[in-house]
Design an enzyme around this catalytic site. Structure first.
Site, short mmCIF file in Angstrom:
data_model
loop_
_atom_site.label_atom_id
_atom_site.label_comp_id
_atom_site.label_asym_id
_atom_site.label_seq_id
_atom_site.Cartn_x
_atom_site.Cartn_y
_atom_site.Cartn_z
CG ASP A 267 -0.41 0.26 2.52
OD1 ASP A 267 0.82 0.44 2.61
OD2 ASP A 267 -1.18 0.32 3.50
CG HIS A 268 -0.73 4.84 1.45
ND1 HIS A 268 -1.86 4.06 1.62
CD2 HIS A 268 -0.52 5.46 2.63
CE1 HIS A 268 -2.33 4.22 2.85
NE2 HIS A 268 -1.54 5.07 3.48
CB CYS B 39 0.70 -2.54 4.59
SG CYS B 39 0.40 -3.49 6.09
N GLY B 40 2.12 -0.60 6.18
CA GLY B 40 2.77 0.14 7.26
C GLY B 40 3.28 -0.77 8.36
CB THR B 41 1.66 -2.74 10.90
OG1 THR B 41 0.49 -3.20 10.21
CG2 THR B 41 1.38 -1.40 11.58
N GLY B 42 2.56 -4.34 8.17
CA GLY B 42 2.58 -5.71 7.65
C GLY B 42 1.41 -6.53 8.15
CB VAL B 43 -0.68 -6.27 11.17
CG1 VAL B 43 -1.87 -7.01 11.77
CG2 VAL B 43 0.55 -6.44 12.05
N GLY B 44 -2.14 -5.59 8.53
CA GLY B 44 -3.40 -5.52 7.78
C GLY B 44 -3.32 -6.30 6.48
CG HIS C 78 8.63 -25.12 11.99
ND1 HIS C 78 8.79 -24.98 13.35
CD2 HIS C 78 9.77 -25.75 11.56
CE1 HIS C 78 9.95 -25.50 13.73
NE2 HIS C 78 10.57 -25.96 12.66
NE ARG D 119 3.18 4.36 7.91
CZ ARG D 119 1.87 4.57 7.70
NH1 ARG D 119 0.98 4.00 8.50
NH2 ARG D 119 1.47 5.36 6.72
NE ARG E 212 8.20 -31.20 15.18
CZ ARG E 212 9.44 -30.94 14.77
NH1 ARG E 212 10.02 -31.73 13.89
NH2 ARG E 212 10.09 -29.88 15.20
CG HIS E 213 7.01 -28.79 10.88
ND1 HIS E 213 6.71 -28.22 12.09
CD2 HIS E 213 8.32 -29.17 10.95
CE1 HIS E 213 7.78 -28.23 12.86
NE2 HIS E 213 8.77 -28.80 12.19
NE ARG F 22 2.73 -29.94 15.04
CZ ARG F 22 3.91 -30.05 15.66
NH1 ARG F 22 4.94 -29.32 15.27
NH2 ARG F 22 4.05 -30.89 16.66
C1 RB5 Z 1 -2.03 2.73 6.40
O1 RB5 Z 1 -2.06 3.93 7.07
C2 RB5 Z 1 -1.88 1.56 7.37
O2 RB5 Z 1 -3.08 1.39 8.07
C3 RB5 Z 1 -1.49 0.32 6.65
O3 RB5 Z 1 -0.32 0.55 5.93
C4 RB5 Z 1 -1.20 -0.89 7.51
O4 RB5 Z 1 -0.32 -0.58 8.53
C5 RB5 Z 1 -2.37 -1.64 7.99
O5 RB5 Z 1 -2.25 -2.68 8.63
#
Ligand code: RB5
Length: 149
Positions: free
Chosen positions: A8-9, A65-70, A98, A109, A132-133, A136
């Site tokens: 993303d941006h 992305c910013g955190t990689g989580v979303g 694994h 970020r 074993r992996h 799972r």
């Molecule tokens: C964008 O501002 C931010 O929400 C996105 O990059 C990401 O961190 C979401 O998980």
């Protein structure tokens, strides 16, 4: 090998840096965007890369992305995808060995470019250990298909 890549941006600069790094290591990249700094919705890039990997167009994907989580949460909604959000090389190696992860996610970020390259290299250099992996991973597939175990 061609790696599918998307972001993303918040992560366009890191995407470009990692594309150069991958090409320097002999990988090709298929870039699903986004490009530029305009606000972008990470689920769209996640879907484009995840769908291509799930369809077998590319063996592995990289999403940023910013955190990689979303972007990892979104990618994991696509059947057949095991997207791992990593902020350290050890987790990156183990998630290939694994979990047989097929998409690596990172947060621009969270990790700097040099750490991101180390994480990416560790992930690419590792391979699934099976055994074993595999049991799972098969359980994860069953959960994905049936909604229960
Ligand atoms: C964008 O501002 C931010 O929400 C996105 O990059 C990401 O961190 C979401 O998980």
């Amino acid at each position: 090998m061609t790696i599918a890549i998307g972001c993303d941006h918040a992560a366009t600069a890191l995407k470009e840096e990692l594309k150069s790094h991958l090409r320097g290591r002999g990988y090709d990249c298929k870039d699903y965007g986004v490009f530029g700094e305009g606000k972008a919705d990470y689920p769209l890039s996640a879907y484009q890369v995840a769908a291509a990997v799930a369809a077998g167009e590319h063996p592995l994907g990289l999403l940023l992305c910013g955190t990689g989580v979303g972007i990892s949460i979104a990618a994991n909604k696509v059947k057949g995808i095991r997207a791992a959000c990593c902020g350290d090389p050890y987790s990156a190696r183990l998630t290939r060995q694994h979990n047989d992860s097929n998409i690596l996610c990172m947060g621009a970020r969270v990790v700097g470019p040099e750490l991101a390259k180390m994480i990416l290299d560790e992930w690419l250099n590792a391979s699934f250990e099976g055994g074993r992996h595999q049991i799972r991973v098969d359980m994860i597939r069953k959960l994905e298909s049936t909604g229960k175990l």
